[in-house]
Design an enzyme around this catalytic site. Structure first.
Site, mmCIF file in Angstrom:
data_model
loop_
_atom_site.group_PDB
_atom_site.id
_atom_site.type_symbol
_atom_site.label_atom_id
_atom_site.label_comp_id
_atom_site.label_asym_id
_atom_site.label_seq_id
_atom_site.Cartn_x
_atom_site.Cartn_y
_atom_site.Cartn_z
ATOM 1 N N ASP A 53 -2.078 -2.261 9.942
ATOM 2 C CA ASP A 53 -2.313 -2.243 8.494
ATOM 3 C C ASP A 53 -2.887 -3.550 7.950
ATOM 4 O OD1 ASP A 53 -1.294 0.325 8.335
ATOM 5 O OD2 ASP A 53 0.721 -0.315 7.758
ATOM 6 N N LYS B 154 0.832 -1.223 0.000
ATOM 7 C CA LYS B 154 0.000 0.000 0.000
ATOM 8 C C LYS B 154 0.857 1.260 0.000
ATOM 9 C CE LYS B 154 1.007 1.142 4.417
ATOM 10 N NZ LYS B 154 1.767 2.330 4.816
HETATM 11 O O1 C5P Z 1 0.590 -2.090 14.208
HETATM 12 P P1 C5P Z 1 1.973 -2.200 13.647
HETATM 13 O O2 C5P Z 1 2.747 -3.351 14.235
HETATM 14 O O3 C5P Z 1 2.020 -2.161 12.169
HETATM 15 O O4 C5P Z 1 2.731 -0.879 14.130
HETATM 16 C C1 C5P Z 1 4.136 -0.811 14.206
HETATM 17 C C2 C5P Z 1 4.522 0.337 15.103
HETATM 18 O O5 C5P Z 1 4.186 1.570 14.477
HETATM 19 C C3 C5P Z 1 3.834 0.383 16.448
HETATM 20 O O6 C5P Z 1 4.504 -0.384 17.408
HETATM 21 C C4 C5P Z 1 3.896 1.856 16.784
HETATM 22 O O7 C5P Z 1 5.191 2.202 17.261
HETATM 23 C C5 C5P Z 1 3.748 2.510 15.428
HETATM 24 N N1 C5P Z 1 2.350 2.891 15.120
HETATM 25 C C6 C5P Z 1 1.786 3.963 15.829
HETATM 26 N N2 C5P Z 1 0.499 4.324 15.558
HETATM 27 C C7 C5P Z 1 -0.226 3.698 14.587
HETATM 28 C C8 C5P Z 1 0.334 2.624 13.861
HETATM 29 C C9 C5P Z 1 1.636 2.242 14.156
HETATM 30 O O8 C5P Z 1 2.440 4.556 16.677
HETATM 31 N N3 C5P Z 1 -1.480 4.093 14.364
#
Ligand code: C5P
Length: 308
Positions: free
Chosen positions: A148, A17
């Site tokens: 995501d 994406k």
């Molecule tokens: O959810 P995911 O593992 O993809 O997110 C990776 C990192 O990105 C999280 O641990 C966080 O530090 C950051 N993140 C965030 N806010 C979001 C999505 C991701 O701070 N909405």
């Protein structure tokens, strides 16, 4: 879903994406950030194949670009997706899976490569094991794994709120042509969010700025879209990697309709009028010595789907 007897293996294709708009609020107590984002799924894919393995066993093999940078144990989101689905279905001791991940989505590129693999593993394992699970429940499991993942299942164009995991499809006319400047070095998403926190004055609230993107998509107007692209994480990515700011500026000077860091970067996406404009831009960027790893893609494309 098919019954487990029907298939010895299941292959699922999942797109990466680009965030056409990414507006972030301050860090929440749970460490995440409230986002308002517009996702577009683009034509770069990982293929996830699931094969039966002895009960209780989950293993992962990764091939493709930068495969050696991808973990193959519980640190891999796809591994966790298989384990979570088995637990959800109460099948932990009755099923096992060997996951083969063929990577084409850049690793730590800001294009949801890890989330795409989790989405692929959820759909492939559900089909392989004959798990009865509807799309909302699958997206719910996906959201537990990573913000995501639900979008990688859905694909197309969607507005994401909360952590980016609560989705509403967005009306989008036409197809958009992108030149992606990929970067082998990768950027860690938590590091970019931490830099964003550092650069954001205390008390700053989430400022929604996605309207221009949504209007341009509804009109199918690439020129308008180019001007409306927005990413609150871009200054943080540029601060960590000043060369990306140079690349971004250079692409615009050479005729891109718009340019934006994808998610937390380091991929920079250049919007072009059509495919030949994208080819022209890639030639120009290369002749300026900035053609390291350029890739032409289009979007929107569908989300995770079973190939066979
Ligand atoms: O959810 P995911 O593992 O993809 O997110 C990776 C990192 O990105 C999280 O641990 C966080 O530090 C950051 N993140 C965030 N806010 C979001 C999505 C991701 O701070 N909405």
């Amino acid at each position: 879903m098919r019954s487990p007897a029907d298939c010895g293996s299941v292959m699922v294709r999942v797109p990466g994406k680009i965030n056409l708009a990414l507006c972030s609020g301050p860090r929440r107590p749970d460490g995440y950030h409230d986002l308002v984002t517009v996702f577009q799924a683009v034509s770069v894919y990982d293929d996830v194949t699931a094969e039966h393995a002895p009960p209780g066993e989950i293993s992962i093999e990764v091939t493709g670009q930068r495969a050696s940078a991808v973990p193959i144990g519980p640190d891999n989101l796809a591994w966790r997706a298989a384990a979570r689905l088995a637990a959800w279905a109460g099948l932990e001791h009755r099923v096992g899976v060997r996951l083969l991940i063929e990577k084409d989505i850049p690793v730590t590129g800001g294009m949801a490569g890890g989330s795409a693999d989790a989405a692929g593993a959820l759909l492939a394992c559900a089909t392989l094991w004959g798990v009865e699970i509807d799309q909302p429940a699958l997206a719910g499991l996906g959201a537990e794994l990573g913000a995501d993942v639900p979008f990688c299942l859905l694909g197309g164009t969607a507005l994401g709120v909360n952590r980016g995991d609560l989705l509403t499809p967005v009306l989008s006319r036409g197809s958009y042509h992108w030149l992606l400047a990929l970067d082998e070095r990768g950027l860690s998403t938590p590091t970019v969010f931490a830099k964003f926190d550092q650069l954001t004055p205390p008390g700053t609230q989430l400022m929604r700025a996605e309207e221009g993107v949504c209007d341009s998509l509804a009109k199918g107007d690439a020129e308008l879209l180019g001007k409306a692209l927005v990413n609150d994480l871009q200054p943080a990515a540029f601060n960590l990697r000043p060369d990306l700011a140079e690349l971004h500026r250079c692409g615009l000077e050479l005729g891109a309709l718009g340019a934006v860091v994808s998610g937390s970067g380091p991929t920079v996406a250049f919007l072009c009028l059509d495919e030949s404009a994208a080819i022209e831009l890639s030639v120009k960027l290369s002749s300026e010595g900035r053609g390291g790893n350029l890739r032409r893609v289009h979007g929107p494309v569908p989300g995770a789907r079973i190939l066979g």
